[in-house]
Motif scaffolding. Structure first.
Motif, PDB file in Angstrom:
ATOM      1  N   UNK A 122      49.772  36.607  46.756  1.00  0.00           N
ATOM      2  CA  UNK A 122      50.655  35.734  47.675  1.00  0.00           C
ATOM      3  C   UNK A 122      51.860  35.404  46.318  1.00  0.00           C
ATOM      4  N   UNK A 123      53.244  35.362  46.824  1.00  0.00           N
ATOM      5  CA  UNK A 123      54.006  34.954  45.744  1.00  0.00           C
ATOM      6  C   UNK A 123      54.971  33.847  46.087  1.00  0.00           C
ATOM      7  N   UNK A 175      55.621  31.974  40.803  1.00  0.00           N
ATOM      8  CA  UNK A 175      54.296  31.633  40.886  1.00  0.00           C
ATOM      9  C   UNK A 175      53.658  32.746  41.758  1.00  0.00           C
ATOM     10  N   UNK A 176      52.545  33.189  41.314  1.00  0.00           N
ATOM     11  CA  UNK A 176      51.681  34.104  42.071  1.00  0.00           C
ATOM     12  C   UNK A 176      50.105  33.808  42.210  1.00  0.00           C
ATOM     13  N   UNK A 177      49.569  33.954  43.361  1.00  0.00           N
ATOM     14  CA  UNK A 177      48.168  33.629  43.557  1.00  0.00           C
ATOM     15  C   UNK A 177      47.559  34.943  43.983  1.00  0.00           C
ATOM     16  N   UNK A 178      46.430  35.400  43.541  1.00  0.00           N
ATOM     17  CA  UNK A 178      45.678  36.549  43.845  1.00  0.00           C
ATOM     18  C   UNK A 178      44.453  35.931  44.199  1.00  0.00           C
ATOM     19  N   UNK A 179      44.213  36.238  45.518  1.00  0.00           N
ATOM     20  CA  UNK A 179      42.684  35.822  46.152  1.00  0.00           C
ATOM     21  C   UNK A 179      41.849  36.939  45.659  1.00  0.00           C
ATOM     22  N   UNK A 180      40.547  36.624  45.581  1.00  0.00           N
ATOM     23  CA  UNK A 180      39.641  37.493  45.119  1.00  0.00           C
ATOM     24  C   UNK A 180      39.882  38.260  44.025  1.00  0.00           C
ATOM     25  N   UNK A 181      40.350  37.892  42.997  1.00  0.00           N
ATOM     26  CA  UNK A 181      40.713  38.227  41.672  1.00  0.00           C
ATOM     27  C   UNK A 181      39.364  38.995  41.144  1.00  0.00           C
ATOM     28  N   UNK A 182      38.203  38.270  41.058  1.00  0.00           N
ATOM     29  CA  UNK A 182      37.035  38.580  40.656  1.00  0.00           C
ATOM     30  C   UNK A 182      35.947  38.473  41.848  1.00  0.00           C
ATOM     31  N   UNK A 183      34.956  39.281  41.695  1.00  0.00           N
ATOM     32  CA  UNK A 183      33.928  39.349  42.663  1.00  0.00           C
ATOM     33  C   UNK A 183      32.931  38.375  42.827  1.00  0.00           C
ATOM     34  N   UNK A 184      32.306  38.080  43.526  1.00  0.00           N
ATOM     35  CA  UNK A 184      31.229  37.122  43.771  1.00  0.00           C
ATOM     36  C   UNK A 184      30.157  37.372  42.720  1.00  0.00           C
TER      37      UNK A 184
END
Length: 277
Positions: free
Chosen positions: A20-21, A27-36
């Protein structure tokens, strides 16, 4: 605090719905950039190095060049090897021309916040990354204003000592009327144009342009948050702040936000000493 402004328009990347930008402010937001699995390994590694899991104290760990809380830059001498749980995801960062070499990993107990601030301009390159894990938290953004500029020009105080941001230094005491006026001005400024973005667990926030140089970011200290219309108790949160250190002739800034630019403030102070202004 009641928010009085909606966030700028956001766009979802058509090729990746996790991105999402807010293009107008960089500004940028990246969901699930790393795994659980990566998240669990990070939390385990953090507490293996510092076993203080409980309590009300924020815990910080520094890798690469250590963040210097006296200069708000990076140490010239203190350097700690970067652990693999960080180096493993560096090739996935969206801007490879700004590969970080200064990492601050922090644990925030439930209810802990971050005061409004703009990260140092001159000592670090443009891209500022913040990886959130452990729990979700809303981060507040606000265009910097006169009160932020005033605070930037106050004498530096120890970050280890509690201080009231609305109190002038002891060398120039404010009257009760001045203190009240300052507080009212700050309240009006902060309520006029602030908005929040929810940082989910395992998300990566990237600040560039206006969001990096001209907006303050903060996390309000509170025990609960309203998420999707529901009141949710705040849990412990972890973050990795990642910056790229500037050295030598690279140090400096020519941004469009002189009020909160440390490079411009140093120039202003030097000019005052020389009697130019």
């Amino acid at each position: 605090m009641a928010l009085t402004r909606e966030p700028p328009a956001a766009t979802v990347d058509p090729s990746n719905p996790n991105i999402v930008r807010w293009e107008d402010i960089g500004l940028t937001l990246i969901h699930n950039f790393i795994t659980e699995e990566e998240e669990a390994a990070m939390i385990e590694a953090f507490h293996a190095q510092d076993p203080q899991k409980e309590g009300k104290r924020r815990i910080s760990q520094h890798f690469g060049y250590h963040f210097d809380y006296t200069t708000f830059g990076a140490s010239e001498t203190h350097l700690t090897p970067v652990p693999s749980y960080i180096t493993n995801f560096l090739p996935r960062l969206p801007i490879q021309t700004y590969l970080p070499d200064q990492f601050t990993v922090q644990y925030y107990p439930p209810g802990t916040g971050i005061p409004p601030h703009v990260d140092t301009h001159s000592m670090f390159d443009e891209a500022l990354y913040s990886l959130s894990f452990g729990s979700a938290v809303p981060m507040q953004f606000r265009m910097s204003g006169p009160n932020d500029a005033r605070k930037m020009r106050l004498p530096k105080r120890s970050v280890q000592r509690k201080s009231d941001e609305n109190t002038e230094p002891a060398s120039s005491p404010a009257t009760a009327e001045q203190t009240q006026a300052n507080a009212q001005a700050q309240d009006a400024e902060e309520q006029s144009a602030c908005w929040e973005i929810l940082l989910p667990p395992r998300s990566l926030l990237l600040m560039t342009g206006p969001s990096r140089y001209g907006y303050t970011h903060a996390i309000r200290p509170r025990k609960t948050d309203v998420i999707d219309g529901k009141t949710v108790p705040r849990q412990g949160r972890y973050s990795i702040t990642m910056r790229t250190v500037r050295r030598g002739d690279e140090i400096g800034c020519n941004c469009a936000y002189p009020g909160v630019c440390d490079a411009r403030i140093r120039e202003e102070m030097a000019a005052r000493r020389d009697g130019a202004i």
